[in-house]
Write a protein that holds these residues in place. Sequence first.
Motif, PDB file in Angstrom:
ATOM      1  N   ASP A   1       3.624   1.273  -3.294  1.00  0.00           N
ATOM      2  CA  ASP A   1       2.941   1.556  -4.576  1.00  0.00           C
ATOM      3  C   ASP A   1       2.519   3.027  -4.670  1.00  0.00           C
ATOM      4  OD1 ASP A   1       3.303  -1.000  -5.355  1.00  0.00           O
ATOM      5  OD2 ASP A   1       1.219  -1.653  -5.148  1.00  0.00           O
ATOM      6  N   LYS A   2       2.172   3.590  -3.518  1.00  0.00           N
ATOM      7  CA  LYS A   2       1.760   5.007  -3.480  1.00  0.00           C
ATOM      8  C   LYS A   2       2.922   5.915  -3.897  1.00  0.00           C
ATOM      9  CE  LYS A   2       0.645   7.079   0.481  1.00  0.00           C
ATOM     10  NZ  LYS A   2       0.025   7.186   1.809  1.00  0.00           N
ATOM     11  N   LYS A   3       4.156   5.483  -3.588  1.00  0.00           N
ATOM     12  CA  LYS A   3       5.330   6.317  -3.870  1.00  0.00           C
ATOM     13  C   LYS A   3       5.911   6.094  -5.255  1.00  0.00           C
ATOM     14  CE  LYS A   3       6.710   6.596   0.970  1.00  0.00           C
ATOM     15  NZ  LYS A   3       6.187   7.955   1.187  1.00  0.00           N
TER      16      LYS A   3
ATOM     17  N   ALA B   1       0.832  -1.207   0.000  1.00  0.00           N
ATOM     18  CA  ALA B   1       0.000   0.000   0.000  1.00  0.00           C
ATOM     19  C   ALA B   1       0.868   1.260   0.000  1.00  0.00           C
ATOM     20  CB  ALA B   1      -0.929  -0.008   1.204  1.00  0.00           C
TER      21      ALA B   1
END
Lengths: 241, 170
Positions: A238-240, A235
Motif C-alpha cells: 500500500d505504501k508503494k 503495509a
Amino acid sequence: LSKASYTYNNLNRDESLVTNLCSKRLVLSLILVSIVTVSFTFYLGVPASAQNNNKNISLANLIKEGSPHLGSPSAPVTIIDFSDFQCYLCARYVKNTEPKINETYIQTGKANMVFKHLPNRGTDSKGAAIAAQCTNDQGMFWQFHNLVYKNQGPIDSGWVNKDNLKKLASKISGLDIQKFNSCFDSQKYKSLVEKDIALGASFGFHDTPNFIIVNNDGSNAEIIKGAQPFAAFKALVDKKL
Amino acid sequence: MLRVSFQLVFSKWIYVSIAIAVAGIFWIIFNVFDQLLFFSPVFVFYLPNDAVVGFILSTITAILMGIVVSMNVYILKYSGNLKVTMGSLFSGSTLSMISSMCASCSSAGFLLVSTFGSVGVTASAFLSNYQIPLRIISIALLVWTLYLASSKLTRSCVLNHSVDNGTKNV
C-alpha cells in the motif's frame, strides 16, 4: 576435636566445590543467553541490505531471466518470493497469505508476483525447483507450485524425489509429460536455479521464505523476512501504490 | 509437594517477577523462531491452524522454564546446591531452543547445513520433521527438573541415626 576439625574442613571443601560449580553454571548460562541473543539478532536481520544491492530486479529483467510470474506485467508493484518447496513455512505462506495477496493485489492489477528458487532445506529441494521451472516452460508453473505445496511431506522423505516429481507433474492437466520429462532429466534449469540462489544470497537470504517488495522498475526495494501474515504485505504494498 | 514448593518460592514477589520475565523472554524467542511473532515491517502476531500445536507446546515450555529458573534461583540463594536440577534444566531448555531454531526454515537451519554439509542437512531435516516430539521431550525434561527442584525445596532435614562411636551425626 580432631574429628570435628576434619568434618569442618570437609564442609569447607564441599562448599568451595559447590561455589565453583555454581560459577561454572552461571558462566554457561551467560554463554547460552549470548548465543540466543546473537542468533535472535542474526535471525531478525537488517532489511536495509535491499537498498544497497545493485542487482537488476525490475520485472522486465526478471521475466527475461525466465522467472515464473503471475499478474499484470504493468502492475506498479512486484512481489518477489524466494522459497523452497520443502520448506513448511513456505507452505504456510502459500496456504494462509498468498491467496489474500492474490485476491487483493494480483487479481486487481495492483501488483504482480515473481517466484525465485531458494532450495536449501534438503537434498531433494533442488530437484523440485528444476522440475517446477520445467513446468514454467509450458506455462504451468503456478499449477505445479500449488500442487507441490498441497502435497508437501517431511523433508527428504522421498515425496519430491525424481519419480514422485514426475508423478506430480503428470497430475497437471494439459502438461506435456514427455516434454517435461525431457527437460527435467536433462537438468535444463540447473544453472537458472543456481543463479536464483546467488541472487538470494546477494540480498542476504539463506532462509526461506523471503520476499522483496519492489517497484515495477526495480527501484525502492524492501524486504519481508519470513512467512508473515497479509498485514505485513499490505503495509509495504500500500505504501508503494 | 509441588504446592508446598510453589507456596515457598512464589510467596516472594521477586521470584514471581523472575518467573514472568524468563517465561516472557522465552515465549518471545520461541514465537519469533516459529514465525508467529514479527517486529518488522509491522509488529504482528498471528496463529495459523498448522501452528497451533507447536504454539501450545512452546508456551508450556516457556512457562515451565520461567518456573524452574525461578525455583533454581531460590535454591541457589538458600541452599547453594544446584547440581541435581541444572543438568535437566539445561538439556530441556536447550533441546527446546534447538528444535525451534533449526526446525523452522530459519538462518539457524542454514547455518547448520552450511557448517556441517550433508550431515547438517540430515540434522536439520531431522529437527524439522520431529519438531513436535522433540518439544514434548523437552517438556518432559523440564517437568522432571521441576520435580527435582520441588523435592529439593520440600525435603526436610534428615537425621542420620547411625551411631558412630557414641556420636549422632546430623
